[in-house]
Structures are given as C-alpha cells and as structure tokens.
Write a protein that holds these residues in place. Structure first.
Motif, PDB file in Angstrom:
ATOM      1  N   PHE A  43       0.831  -1.204   0.000  1.00  9.69           N
ATOM      2  CA  PHE A  43       0.000   0.000   0.000  1.00  9.69           C
ATOM      3  C   PHE A  43       0.869   1.258   0.000  1.00  9.69           C
ATOM      4  N   GLU A  44       0.284   2.346  -0.475  1.00 10.81           N
ATOM      5  CA  GLU A  44       0.916   3.649  -0.320  1.00 10.81           C
ATOM      6  C   GLU A  44       0.415   4.225   0.998  1.00 10.81           C
ATOM      7  N   THR A  45       1.324   4.602   1.872  1.00  7.80           N
ATOM      8  CA  THR A  45       0.920   4.974   3.232  1.00  7.80           C
ATOM      9  C   THR A  45       1.503   6.319   3.653  1.00  7.80           C
ATOM     10  N   PHE A  46       0.864   6.873   4.713  1.00  6.87           N
ATOM     11  CA  PHE A  46       1.273   8.153   5.282  1.00  6.87           C
ATOM     12  C   PHE A  46       1.247   8.007   6.801  1.00  6.87           C
ATOM     13  N   PRO A  47       2.383   8.208   7.471  1.00  2.00           N
ATOM     14  CA  PRO A  47       2.394   8.105   8.937  1.00  2.00           C
ATOM     15  C   PRO A  47       1.407   9.102   9.539  1.00  2.00           C
ATOM     16  N   LEU A  48       0.524   8.599  10.376  1.00  3.02           N
ATOM     17  CA  LEU A  48      -0.506   9.444  10.975  1.00  3.02           C
ATOM     18  C   LEU A  48      -0.239   9.723  12.434  1.00  3.02           C
ATOM     19  N   PHE A  49       0.157   8.684  13.177  1.00  3.39           N
ATOM     20  CA  PHE A  49       0.179   8.831  14.635  1.00  3.39           C
ATOM     21  C   PHE A  49       1.114   7.781  15.229  1.00  3.39           C
ATOM     22  N   ARG A  50       1.946   8.204  16.159  1.00  2.88           N
ATOM     23  CA  ARG A  50       2.804   7.275  16.900  1.00  2.88           C
ATOM     24  C   ARG A  50       2.301   7.228  18.340  1.00  2.88           C
ATOM     25  N   GLU A  51       1.944   6.040  18.797  1.00  2.00           N
ATOM     26  CA  GLU A  51       1.471   5.892  20.167  1.00  2.00           C
ATOM     27  C   GLU A  51       2.442   5.050  20.979  1.00  2.00           C
ATOM     28  N   GLN A  52       2.646   5.465  22.211  1.00  2.00           N
ATOM     29  CA  GLN A  52       3.595   4.785  23.090  1.00  2.00           C
ATOM     30  C   GLN A  52       2.959   3.548  23.702  1.00  2.00           C
ATOM     31  N   LEU A  53       3.787   2.530  23.950  1.00  2.00           N
ATOM     32  CA  LEU A  53       3.337   1.332  24.651  1.00  2.00           C
ATOM     33  C   LEU A  53       3.698   1.458  26.129  1.00  2.00           C
ATOM     34  N   TYR A  54       2.817   0.946  26.984  1.00  2.00           N
ATOM     35  CA  TYR A  54       2.992   1.027  28.436  1.00  2.00           C
ATOM     36  C   TYR A  54       2.787  -0.334  29.087  1.00  2.00           C
ATOM     37  N   GLY A  55       3.367  -0.457  30.273  1.00  2.00           N
ATOM     38  CA  GLY A  55       3.030  -1.588  31.123  1.00  2.00           C
ATOM     39  C   GLY A  55       1.751  -1.267  31.881  1.00  2.00           C
ATOM     40  N   VAL A  56       0.837  -2.249  31.949  1.00  2.00           N
ATOM     41  CA  VAL A  56      -0.460  -2.032  32.595  1.00  2.00           C
ATOM     42  C   VAL A  56      -0.631  -3.125  33.651  1.00  2.00           C
ATOM     43  N   VAL A  57      -0.822  -2.704  34.902  1.00  2.00           N
ATOM     44  CA  VAL A  57      -0.867  -3.677  35.996  1.00  2.00           C
ATOM     45  C   VAL A  57      -1.978  -3.326  36.978  1.00  2.00           C
ATOM     46  N   GLN A  58      -2.365  -4.334  37.750  1.00  2.00           N
ATOM     47  CA  GLN A  58      -3.296  -4.085  38.847  1.00  2.00           C
ATOM     48  C   GLN A  58      -2.601  -3.194  39.891  1.00  2.00           C
ATOM     49  N   LEU A  71      -8.083  -5.256  29.720  1.00  2.00           N
ATOM     50  CA  LEU A  71      -8.138  -4.401  30.901  1.00  2.00           C
ATOM     51  C   LEU A  71      -8.897  -5.068  32.046  1.00  2.00           C
ATOM     52  N   ASN A  72      -9.968  -5.769  31.731  1.00  2.00           N
ATOM     53  CA  ASN A  72     -10.739  -6.451  32.773  1.00  2.00           C
ATOM     54  C   ASN A  72      -9.937  -7.584  33.408  1.00  2.00           C
ATOM     55  N   MET A  73      -9.151  -8.291  32.608  1.00  2.00           N
ATOM     56  CA  MET A  73      -8.322  -9.369  33.156  1.00  2.00           C
ATOM     57  C   MET A  73      -7.219  -8.799  34.036  1.00  2.00           C
ATOM     58  N   ILE A  74      -6.653  -7.674  33.628  1.00  2.00           N
ATOM     59  CA  ILE A  74      -5.634  -7.019  34.457  1.00  2.00           C
ATOM     60  C   ILE A  74      -6.258  -6.521  35.753  1.00  2.00           C
ATOM     61  N   GLN A  75      -7.462  -5.970  35.670  1.00  2.00           N
ATOM     62  CA  GLN A  75      -8.171  -5.482  36.859  1.00  2.00           C
ATOM     63  C   GLN A  75      -8.387  -6.608  37.875  1.00  2.00           C
TER      64      GLN A  75
END
Length: 293
Positions: free
Chosen positions: A154-169, A225-229
């Motif tokens: 595909f021909e693409t255009f970078p739109l958004f960079r999102e950071q990854l996080y650790g998610v814990v109870q 998220l529910n499993m982490i909760q």
C-alpha cells in the motif's frame, strides 16, 4: 454491460441478497434477476452461485470481477467529483476502514472536520481487525484505511505514533515502580492483545534481551483491561487503548520504551479520488505529530 448492472452486482455481492440490493436501487426482484442474468450472458461466465440453503456466493471469477467493478465505480465517482470541483463544489463518497480503537479515536474528529468544510462529501465507516482492513483495501471494498505495520504494497502516510505502556493491577508490586523494566515482566503472567500489538512487543523484548512468553493473548482491549483489573495478568498496551481505565488499574512507562505507528493507507494516492485526498489531508492536519488529548 452498463453502470446499473455493475452497481447492482456490487450491491448484491456486498449484501449477499438480491432483495436488499433491489430495495437499495429501487428495483423489483424480477428486474434484479434479469439484470444479473443479462450481465452473466454478456460476459459468458457465471458470477454468482445461487443455493436455497447456503444463499449467494461469488464464483472465483466473480470475486475477481467484483474488484474490477469496484474500480470502475470508483472511476465514475472520480469523474463526478472532478465535474463538481469545476463548479466550485467538493463532493463524493469515501469508504473508510480501521481497527476499532483507531476508528473510535480518529474517525469522529476527521468526519466532523470534513462535514463542516465539505458538506457534500459522504463518508461510510467500517470497523474490523487490522487484517480485515488490509483485505478490504486489497479488494477495493474501502478507499482508505488506518493500518499498522507491516505495510505491504500500500501507499501509506504516517498518521500517529502511540507509546506502549506496562499495565498492571494497582496492588501488584510493579505498580509501585515509576518505570517497569521489560525484564521484570518475564516473571509475571503476561497478557498481550492481537490487532497489531505483536510486532512492536516482539521488538521490545528482543531489544531488552528478554524472552516473550505471554500467558494470555486476547483480541479485545476491554477484555485485556478487565483481566488485568482482576489480577490475572499484567499487560502491554498503547495510548489509545488506555484512555478509559477501570478502577484499580495503573499504567507505567516501560524500559526500554516502545511505540507502534498508525498509518493511513490507500492503493495509490495518484489513483485516489478528490474526496479521498481531502480525507487524507484533513487527517494529517489534525493528528500528525500530535499527542493524545
């Protein structure tokens, strides 16, 4: 072969129903059947298989013709848009697709902006997995999609960079850390989501010299998220999936840090309609290099 036959065939293929397609085009059932039979006679091939038990199905050649017919209809729409533009109007139809969390965040703002500036542009939205969005682009079912790497052809255009996080109870000892080391996650029951999380997480563990061995792999970020909760696992998730946290769940930065990139994708920008180019231009103006609000 005419525009009506082509449009009708595409509507039947997408709805799986002669009746639904006929109602949408204001045609009677006999008229629909005659039009399709005439089309098949003219092409001298069978496009549709009709079965009382399993319903309608496309033949192999029908599937290939469907892609071509969509391109033809897109060409008609491009002609209409060029004529409208000459008259000082912006109009047309855009079919857009995205995976759910991206659709929820990006589409409302993009559509609001387009609707206020270009009220003659119609937008149809479709949500599916990243793989489904790529398949829809391949088959020309949609004109533009939001996807994640790998990009493919595909021909693409970078739109958004999102950071990854650790998610814990909140009660998890890791929740007391400001930054969670990826090595520490090896000692925990790890949960990851599909839908494009796998490549950046695999890269994250590779860079940290750790072994990725998730205990749970789920499709839906709400399930994660529910499993982490409930304390069943710790997770690695991205900005857009973490905008509404359940009680008792905390987010921590990771070391090393990691990101995933969301791209706008089309088959070809040169071959795209004016309306699609407006969509891309609007999306990039709204979101490129901007943080989540």
């Amino acid at each position: 072969m005419n525009n009506t036959q082509i449009t009708l065939f595409v509507k039947i293929a997408e709805s799986g129903s002669f009746t639904k397609a006929g109602l949408e085009l204001n045609m009677t059932q006999p008229a629909v059947s005659r039009a399709i039979s005439t089309l098949e006679d003219e092409l001298d091939v069978k496009l549709l298989l009709r079965d009382r038990r399993s319903g309608l199905a496309l033949t192999d050649v029908g599937k290939r013709v469907l892609v071509l017919f969509r391109e033809i209809l897109a060409g008609f729409d491009k002609v209409n848009q060029e004529i409208a533009l000459e008259k000082g109007l912006e109009k047309g139809r855009i079919r857009i697709g995205a995976f759910p969390v991206a659709a929820a965040y990006f589409f409302p703002k993009i559509i609001r902006s387009i609707a206020s500036q270009y009220p003659g542009v119609e937008i149809e939205m479709y949500e599916g997995s990243v793989t489904e969005v790529k398949d829809w682009l391949d088959s020309r079912f949609i004109d533009v999609g939001l996807i994640l790497p790998p990009i493919g052809e595909f021909e693409t255009f970078p739109l958004f960079r999102e950071q990854l996080y650790g998610v814990v109870q909140e009660d998890n000892p890791l929740g007391k850390h400001k930054i969670i080391s990826v090595n520490d996650l090896q000692q925990e029951p790890l949960l990851i989501c599909r839908a494009g999380y796998e490549p950046p997480i695999e890269d994250l563990f590779r860079r940290s010299g750790s072994t990725l061995n998730p205990k749970y792999v789920v499709n839906n970020f709400s399930t994660a998220l529910n499993m982490i909760q409930e304390g069943l696992a710790v997770g690695i998730m991205s900005d857009l999936a973490l905008m509404s946290l359940p009680p008792g769940v905390v987010v921590r930065e990771l070391s090393p840090d990691a990101y995933r990139d969301i791209h706008i994708a089309v088959q070809s920008l040169e071959g795209s309609s004016i309306a699609v180019k407006l969509f891309i231009e609007t999306a990039l103006q709204l979101f490129t290099n901007k943080e989540t609000e």
